[in-house]
Scaffold this active site. Structure first.
Site, PDB file in Angstrom:
ATOM      1  N   GLU A  80       0.840  -1.199   0.000  1.00 56.04           N
ATOM      2  CA  GLU A  80       0.000   0.000   0.000  1.00 56.04           C
ATOM      3  C   GLU A  80       0.879   1.253   0.000  1.00 56.04           C
ATOM      4  O   GLU A  80       0.399   2.361   0.227  1.00 56.04           O
ATOM      5  CB  GLU A  80      -0.965   0.022   1.179  1.00 56.04           C
ATOM      6  CG  GLU A  80      -0.344   0.042   2.555  1.00 56.04           C
ATOM      7  CD  GLU A  80      -1.402   0.071   3.644  1.00 56.04           C
ATOM      8  OE1 GLU A  80      -1.521   1.121   4.301  1.00 56.04           O
ATOM      9  OE2 GLU A  80      -2.100  -0.936   3.841  1.00 56.04           O
ATOM     10  N   CYS A 112      -2.983  -4.654   3.968  1.00 57.86           N
ATOM     11  CA  CYS A 112      -1.863  -5.476   4.447  1.00 57.86           C
ATOM     12  C   CYS A 112      -1.876  -6.917   3.949  1.00 57.86           C
ATOM     13  O   CYS A 112      -1.019  -7.698   4.356  1.00 57.86           O
ATOM     14  CB  CYS A 112      -1.853  -5.471   5.972  1.00 57.86           C
ATOM     15  SG  CYS A 112      -1.586  -3.839   6.696  1.00 57.86           S
ATOM     16  N   HIS A 234      -1.545 -12.050  10.870  1.00 57.04           N
ATOM     17  CA  HIS A 234      -1.183 -10.654  10.657  1.00 57.04           C
ATOM     18  C   HIS A 234      -1.010  -9.986  12.016  1.00 57.04           C
ATOM     19  O   HIS A 234      -1.727 -10.304  12.968  1.00 57.04           O
ATOM     20  CB  HIS A 234      -2.271  -9.934   9.854  1.00 57.04           C
ATOM     21  CG  HIS A 234      -1.967  -8.476   9.660  1.00 57.04           C
ATOM     22  ND1 HIS A 234      -0.815  -8.039   9.041  1.00 57.04           N
ATOM     23  CD2 HIS A 234      -2.642  -7.359  10.042  1.00 57.04           C
ATOM     24  CE1 HIS A 234      -0.799  -6.719   9.023  1.00 57.04           C
ATOM     25  NE2 HIS A 234      -1.887  -6.293   9.630  1.00 57.04           N
TER      26      HIS A 234
END
Length: 346
Positions: A80, A112, A234
């Site tokens: 990103e 992400c 994550h």
């Protein structure tokens, strides 16, 4: 399914401590560190961006994979923080590693989880017999506005995975995705920093997607938490990571090898791929790994990975994650602000 032929990581040398950031904004560093479970984070040098990080990670993956770059037929770079709004990062990487011109390349964006989306794309192409090898990269130089909570975690780093069918170090036995339109984090075109929904980013966003993806892939494959040797999620911060693991029934020893946020912060698109790499750095043949990414907006990609015998001969061919984490130089907030171009000159 196809699997992992090689992997590589790059983490910038520079670090800034949480105490240094808190001092500038008058926050209590101990409260921040306890609340987020983060001690310091990586900082990109002035000449480092998503492209340079991706190139270094790709070179390490090629060393470990022991294949010539001209055999790579697809490159996807998920981020990103691509350096250009219009100009692909993937072509820069392809040229730098010597993979051009006979390949397909594209940049991916999904907050992400864009790196793991690239892994799925490569899996599809390899399994369909369209290509022999694909390279998927997740890398970011994440942004956090001065004084914002994100500034304590938004960091830099990336990981690259070569996907193929031969000479595997790990089989990807299954993949599954869980996706909804949940606008918990966003940045409009031209805005220098992203905005986030505060507490809304927790239960309805991160936890709903990560836990749903993990539960569904385990149900689909007839597995439970105790069947896995390791799990990686994550990690926007250490607190969310450990809470998700607990909710899913994983023990600390299963998830600790992949928890890197306390030492390098949240590398965004690189977070799950780097955590997986750190786990592969120590896993043994036969070990079973669950990896689940998360991208705001929102979605999660889950993978079930079985480590193969090939890991033993390839593991030492490129730098390990923990080795990179140990190599560091600290900067103060003034240098950090300069490196990140937080000071805008007239």
């Amino acid at each position: 399914m196809a699997g992992i032929v090689g992997y590589g990581v790059y983490i910038p040398l520079y670090r800034i401590k949480i105490e240094e950031i808190a001092k500038v904004w008058g926050d209590d560093p101990q409260t921040i560190m306890r609340g987020l479970i983060v001690e310091e984070k990586s900082v990109p040098a002035p000449d480092e961006d998503t492209a340079t990080i991706s190139v270094e990670a790709a070179r390490h993956a090629l060393k470990r994979g022991q294949i010539s770059p001209d055999r790579i037929e697809a490159i996807y770079v998920g981020s990103e923080s691509h350096p250009y709004a219009v100009k692909p990062t993937a072509t820069i990487v392809a040229e730098a590693i010597g993979a051009t011109p006979q390949l397909t390349a594209a940049d991916l964006e999904f907050a992400c989880k864009a790196g793991t989306a690239g892994m799925q794309a490569c899996l599809g192409l390899v399994d369909a017999g369209i290509i022999d090898y694909g390279l998927a990269i997740g890398a970011d130089t994440a942004q956090g506005a001065p004084g914002d909570a994100l500034e304590y975690t938004a960091s830099a780093g990336g990981a690259a995975y070569i996907i193929g069918e031969k000479n595997l170090i790990a089989d990807i036995e299954a993949t599954y995705s869980f996706t909804t339109d949940t606008p918990d984090f966003y940045r409009r075109e031209g805005m220098p920093y992203p905005r986030h929904g505060g507490r809304f980013t927790g239960e309805p966003a991160y936890f709903k997607h990560v836990i749903s993806a993990a539960k569904n892939i385990m149900k689909k494959e007839g597995l439970k938490a105790s069947d896995f040797d390791y799990a990686v999620f994550h990690q926007p911060n250490g607190k969310f990571y450990l809470k998700a693991a607990k909710k899913l029934g994983f023990k600390t020893e299963q998830v600790k090898p992949g928890l890197l946020t306390p030492k390098i912060g949240n590398t965004y698109s690189g977070a799950t791929p780097i955590g997986l790499a750190a786990t592969l750095d120590m896993a043994k043949p036969g070990d079973l790994i669950l990896a689940v990414s998360y991208g705001s907006g929102a979605g999660s990609d889950a993978f079930i990975i079985r480590v193969e015998d090939g890991i033993e001969e390839k593991r030492e061919l490129a730098p390990k994650v923990r080795e990179m984490i140990k190599e560091k130089k600290y900067v103060n907030y003034a240098l950090y602000a300069k490196f990140k171009e937080k000071l805008k000159m007239a």
